[in-house]
Write a protein that holds these residues in place. Sequence first.
Motif, mmCIF file in Angstrom:
data_model
loop_
_atom_site.group_PDB
_atom_site.id
_atom_site.type_symbol
_atom_site.label_atom_id
_atom_site.label_comp_id
_atom_site.label_asym_id
_atom_site.label_seq_id
_atom_site.Cartn_x
_atom_site.Cartn_y
_atom_site.Cartn_z
ATOM 1 N N LEU A 21 0.887 -1.227 0.313
ATOM 2 C CA LEU A 21 -0.129 -0.052 0.019
ATOM 3 C C LEU A 21 0.716 1.156 0.121
ATOM 4 O O LEU A 21 0.523 2.213 -0.818
ATOM 5 N N ALA A 22 1.883 1.248 0.766
ATOM 6 C CA ALA A 22 2.895 2.490 0.901
ATOM 7 C C ALA A 22 3.597 2.577 -0.329
ATOM 8 O O ALA A 22 3.757 3.815 -0.815
ATOM 9 N N ASP A 23 3.787 1.379 -1.132
ATOM 10 C CA ASP A 23 4.331 1.661 -2.431
ATOM 11 C C ASP A 23 3.386 2.224 -3.374
ATOM 12 O O ASP A 23 4.222 2.701 -4.555
ATOM 13 N N ARG A 24 2.225 1.761 -3.520
ATOM 14 C CA ARG A 24 1.236 2.040 -4.661
ATOM 15 C C ARG A 24 0.430 3.139 -4.595
ATOM 16 O O ARG A 24 -0.122 3.559 -5.699
ATOM 17 N N PHE A 25 0.322 3.734 -3.475
ATOM 18 C CA PHE A 25 -0.776 4.706 -3.196
ATOM 19 C C PHE A 25 -0.243 6.143 -2.703
ATOM 20 O O PHE A 25 -0.150 6.179 -1.471
ATOM 21 N N ALA A 26 0.022 6.879 -3.526
ATOM 22 C CA ALA A 26 0.914 8.184 -3.325
ATOM 23 C C ALA A 26 0.044 8.971 -2.595
ATOM 24 O O ALA A 26 0.534 9.758 -1.768
#
Length: 251
Positions: A21-26
């Motif tokens: 989630l941290a990597d994909r949702f700015a």
Amino acid sequence: MKIAIVTGASSGMGSEMVTQLADRFAGIGEIWVIARRMDRLLAFEGTVPVRVRPFALDLADPENLDVLRETLNKENPNVKILVNAAGYGKTGTAGSMDESQSLGMIRLNDEALTAVTEMVLPYISENSRIIQFASAAAFLPQPGFAVYAASKSYVLSYSRALSAELRPKNIAVTAVCPGPVSTEFFDIALEGKPLSFYKKLVMVKPDFVVRTAIRDSLMGKEISIAGPVMKLFFVLCRILPHRLIMKFITW
């Protein structure tokens, strides 16, 4: 500020969900990570590209649930993603397990998941996502794993009904139903007993399950099943008598 909330975040698929989630949702400004082990929650700091806020809570404890409820009430966050990944399983036939283990599965897998979902719902805005971790064990009764399978059947049924209720608000609810996944889960569930050969054969990595779950959630699917083998198992459970399939399930 837009946030995500992940329970069961200290290990397994909950931990993997935080990372992805941290990597994909700015657009997510903060992830609230919830589990009992604070040291593991603190390990996220500096390893993911978003602020992580740890809550060391035992969600099977009503007083711990109150901590989350009071924080939500105080801060009134805009929750865009809720992930309920907290849960555990224990194998054993009826009467062979300690009663506290059987009831503990129900409290965490079902009661806590329901409590967290319903207390967070007022803070979830339109066009948001709820991801509930069920299991392929939800597809049919499983002798030797009876309470866990039944608890996950609840999660699947509850999630599908919730999906219908929240569709007018454009909130998608996805029940994740993986088969065997290479996490700490089986170390706890089997207590040192060997895993059956066919479960080893179909075991998958947590990153694959989570990646599939996020994709299916974004597509608005009610059920996420990772991999062709478990998809076939789902179909078989729908068309074959459960009594027949149960003859081949061993724990």
